[in-house]
Design an enzyme around this catalytic site. Structure first.
Site, PDB file in Angstrom:
ATOM      1  CB  THR A 160      -4.224  12.627   5.189  1.00  0.00           C
ATOM      2  OG1 THR A 160      -5.356  13.419   4.803  1.00  0.00           O
ATOM      3  CG2 THR A 160      -3.007  13.507   5.330  1.00  0.00           C
ATOM      4  CD  GLU A 184      -7.824  16.445  -5.376  1.00  0.00           C
ATOM      5  OE1 GLU A 184      -8.429  16.876  -4.372  1.00  0.00           O
ATOM      6  OE2 GLU A 184      -7.443  17.182  -6.300  1.00  0.00           O
ATOM      7  CB  CYS A 242     -13.385  13.733   0.388  1.00  0.00           C
ATOM      8  SG  CYS A 242     -13.958  14.225  -1.236  1.00  0.00           S
TER       9      CYS A 242
HETATM   10  P1  NAD Z   1      -7.247   4.789   1.398  1.00  0.00           P
HETATM   11  O1  NAD Z   1      -6.162   5.776   1.602  1.00  0.00           O
HETATM   12  O2  NAD Z   1      -7.394   3.709   2.393  1.00  0.00           O
HETATM   13  O3  NAD Z   1      -7.097   4.064  -0.023  1.00  0.00           O
HETATM   14  C1  NAD Z   1      -7.086   4.782  -1.234  1.00  0.00           C
HETATM   15  C2  NAD Z   1      -6.419   3.942  -2.303  1.00  0.00           C
HETATM   16  O4  NAD Z   1      -5.043   3.788  -1.990  1.00  0.00           O
HETATM   17  C3  NAD Z   1      -6.970   2.525  -2.433  1.00  0.00           C
HETATM   18  O5  NAD Z   1      -7.066   2.196  -3.800  1.00  0.00           O
HETATM   19  C4  NAD Z   1      -5.918   1.673  -1.758  1.00  0.00           C
HETATM   20  O6  NAD Z   1      -5.844   0.358  -2.222  1.00  0.00           O
HETATM   21  C5  NAD Z   1      -4.667   2.433  -2.138  1.00  0.00           C
HETATM   22  N1  NAD Z   1      -3.517   2.179  -1.260  1.00  0.00           N
HETATM   23  C6  NAD Z   1      -3.491   1.707   0.003  1.00  0.00           C
HETATM   24  N2  NAD Z   1      -2.220   1.642   0.453  1.00  0.00           N
HETATM   25  C7  NAD Z   1      -1.430   2.081  -0.553  1.00  0.00           C
HETATM   26  C8  NAD Z   1      -0.033   2.280  -0.701  1.00  0.00           C
HETATM   27  N3  NAD Z   1       0.826   2.003   0.293  1.00  0.00           N
HETATM   28  N4  NAD Z   1       0.435   2.760  -1.869  1.00  0.00           N
HETATM   29  C9  NAD Z   1      -0.406   3.074  -2.870  1.00  0.00           C
HETATM   30  N5  NAD Z   1      -1.747   2.905  -2.798  1.00  0.00           N
HETATM   31  C10 NAD Z   1      -2.247   2.423  -1.649  1.00  0.00           C
HETATM   32  O7  NAD Z   1      -8.572   5.659   1.278  1.00  0.00           O
HETATM   33  P2  NAD Z   1     -10.075   5.146   1.136  1.00  0.00           P
HETATM   34  O8  NAD Z   1     -10.508   4.593   2.444  1.00  0.00           O
HETATM   35  O9  NAD Z   1     -10.224   4.313  -0.069  1.00  0.00           O
HETATM   36  O10 NAD Z   1     -10.851   6.501   0.857  1.00  0.00           O
HETATM   37  C11 NAD Z   1     -11.355   7.318   1.870  1.00  0.00           C
HETATM   38  C12 NAD Z   1     -10.513   8.540   2.040  1.00  0.00           C
HETATM   39  O11 NAD Z   1     -10.410   9.198   0.777  1.00  0.00           O
HETATM   40  C13 NAD Z   1     -11.110   9.559   2.983  1.00  0.00           C
HETATM   41  O12 NAD Z   1     -10.096  10.124   3.781  1.00  0.00           O
HETATM   42  C14 NAD Z   1     -11.691  10.604   2.037  1.00  0.00           C
HETATM   43  O13 NAD Z   1     -11.829  11.882   2.617  1.00  0.00           O
HETATM   44  C15 NAD Z   1     -10.710  10.578   0.944  1.00  0.00           C
HETATM   45  N6  NAD Z   1     -11.280  11.093  -0.303  1.00  0.00           N
HETATM   46  C16 NAD Z   1     -10.813  12.273  -0.782  1.00  0.00           C
HETATM   47  C17 NAD Z   1     -11.368  12.802  -1.931  1.00  0.00           C
HETATM   48  C18 NAD Z   1     -10.875  14.109  -2.498  1.00  0.00           C
HETATM   49  O14 NAD Z   1     -11.160  14.384  -3.641  1.00  0.00           O
HETATM   50  N7  NAD Z   1     -10.152  14.929  -1.746  1.00  0.00           N
HETATM   51  C19 NAD Z   1     -12.391  12.116  -2.605  1.00  0.00           C
HETATM   52  C20 NAD Z   1     -12.833  10.917  -2.079  1.00  0.00           C
HETATM   53  C21 NAD Z   1     -12.267  10.406  -0.925  1.00  0.00           C
END
Ligand code: NAD
Length: 500
Positions: free
Chosen positions: A220, A240, A274
């Protein structure tokens, strides 16, 4: 141990989270490289869009075939980059190709042209509604389901006729790269699916580039940054994000099935799902019996690297601190660990932890833990369970176990979540026809299903005048006579009083 390290020479390493072994080095694509990829995608989108429904469907079905034939290689790489057991990785690939198949087969039916009834006053018009591709879609993905999760956007965006630039998580760049390589073997003509690798700044460059939509899956906190970047260009986004999913157990539920589902929902993939189960609410009559069955099943699980392990390591090292903090907060606030405890955190592994009597204001109940831990809380009845389940800023998914079908349906409707499974857990994710997405801090917009296809298209309304209307209202030549006729028609059509 770190899993994604920027080497300082324009590349970064992806590591195996279980062993620390370097798996590969990948380029850090900077803003210029990302913009160039988006520019290439723009031309590719024109070509892909011009292919038409049948050709795109054929190619996407062949991509599905190629991915399926490469299932072993994909699963092995998912296993290496995330640490999850190979069997879970196989399940992930299987679920992915099922979605790609659905998206390819349903795109024309959902998005193709259809007639729309114009209404009595506009009978002289013939109306058509169709859904056009947006052009280039940027997809930013997480690492926990490095193929399934981004493909929830990629497959539907491609089927809708868009080109895609995909930025995989820095923890799983290899899976994203392999996906694009396999895609290219089937669609070599144009770069319809490209991958840009890197850390957060690469994602940020994609978010502020000239794409027509961003499909973001991740935390989030990052979604808020992505949305702020997209606001600059008024680029729409699908978000998501995380969750704190609740699992409700009624007095007449099948307790064995409920306990098995709860333990799978909470512990599989080391709780890094998630839509994983993070909170369980059990009606008091069956609370003790349920706890007995749940603890028995949780105690039988083992975190580890071998084939016999139930689940693997925590992929992202800093998440271990969050998990540790939540367990400690639950215990400090008076909770009890009936399975495991603080000692369950054996970096990079976490053994199962079941917490009871945890106050609702503990971070173990209020924040996403993303580990193999679960809180179990006794409630008077399902009504209280619904109130507690809804008392969160998140709203991704939920599960209800109950004997009464009507009660389960009623409770499912009252749960503030995008998806709910009854007498099953996470079932909705495997059903491609069902939309997937959350409310509140879990995000907005939908992937999967018909809604997921429409998410990557823009509605185009066309209306053609077939003959001159009996009353021409959109003309400066209209007079009192026309207005009197209009008033009579509108009063006849809409002026009545409605009774029951
Ligand atoms: P994250 O937010 O750390 O990273 C997600 C992606 O965003 C990565 O590719 C990262 O490099 C990129 N990112 C980071 N900073 C950014 C920025 N400033 N601008 C644009 N992109 C940027 O999340 P994560 O640790 O990779 O994933 C885990 C999280 O994802 C958990 O909160 C999980 O619940 C959620 N998730 C949600 C779903 C869903 O469908 N709702 C599915 C899987 C995971």
């Amino acid at each position: 141990m770190s899993v994604a390290i920027e080497t300082g020479s324009g590349t970064f390493e992806s590591l195996n989270p279980a062993t620390g072994e370097v798996l590969a080095e990948h380029p850090v694509h900077d803003e210029t490289a990302v913009r160039a990829a988006v520019e290439r995608a723009r031309a590719a989108a024109v070509w892909w869009g011009s292919l038409g429904w049948r050709e795109r469907r054929l190619r996407l079905l062949n991509v599905k075939g190629a991915l399926t034939r490469d299932l072993g290689r994909l699963a092995e790489l998912i296993h290496q980059e995330t640490g999850k057991p190979v069997s879970d990785a196989i399940l992930e690939v299987a679920a992915t190709v099922t979605h790609l198949d659905w998206a390819a087969r349903h795109a024309q039916k959902v998005l193709g042209p259809r007639g729309v009834y114009p209404g009595v006053v506009a009978l002289h018009q013939k109306c058509t509604l169709e859904y056009h591709p947006l052009g280039v879609v940027g997809v930013i993905g997480p690492w926990n389901y490095p193929l399934f999760t981004p493909m929830g956007s990629i497959a539907y965006a491609l089927a809708a006729g868009n080109a895609v630039v995909f930025k995989p998580s820095e923890y799983t760049p290899g899976v994203g790269t392999l996906l694009a390589e396999i895609f290219e073997t089937v669609v070599p003509e144009q770069p319809v699916l490209q991958v840009v690798t890197g850390l957060g700044p690469t994602g940020a460059a994609l978010a502020s580039s000239d794409v027509y939509k961003i499909a973001f899956t991740g935390s989030t906190a990052t979604a808020k940054k992505v949305m702020a970047a997209c606001a600059e260009n008024l680029t729409p986004i699908v978000a998501e994000c995380g969750g704190k999913d609740a699992f409700l157990v009624d007095a007449d539920a099948d307790l064995d099935a409920a306990a098995s589902a709860a333990v799978w929902g909470a512990m599989s993939n080391a709780g890094q799902t998630c839509v994983g189960v993070e909170r369980v609410y059990v009606v008091e009559d069956v609370y003790d019996a349920f706890i007995g069955k749940l603890t028995e099943r949780a105690e039988a699980l083992r975190a580890g690297a071998g084939a016999e392990a139930s689940y693997g390591p925590i992929t992202m090292p800093r998440q271990l601190d969050v998990i540790e903090r939540h367990i400690k907060d639950a215990l400090d606030k008076g909770g009890t660990a009936v399975v495991g405890g603080p000692e369950s955190v054996r970096r990079p592994y976490v053994d199962p932890v079941v917490l009871t009597n945890v106050p609702e204001d503990s971070t173990a109940v209020s924040e996403e833990t993303f580990g193999p831990t679960v809180t179990v809380t006794k409630v008077k009845d399902l009504d209280e369970a619904v109130v507690k389940a809804n008392a969160t800023s998140y709203g991704l998914a939920a599960a209800v176990f109950a004997g009464s079908r009507s009660r389960a349906m009623d409770v499912s409707r009252r749960l503030r979540s995008g998806m709910t499974s009854i007498n099953a857990v996470i079932a909705f994710a495997s059903i491609p026809g069902l939309p997937f997405g959350g409310v509140g801090e879990s995000g907005f917009g939908r992937i999967h299903g018909a809604d997921g296809l429409r998410e990557f298209a823009r509605a185009k309304a066309i209306t053609r005048q077939r003959f001159n209307p009996p009353i021409d209202l959109t003309s400066f030549a209209r007079g009192d006579k026309e207005m009197r006729r209009l008033t009579r028609v509108v009063t006849f059509l809409h002026g009545r009083r409605y009774g029951r």
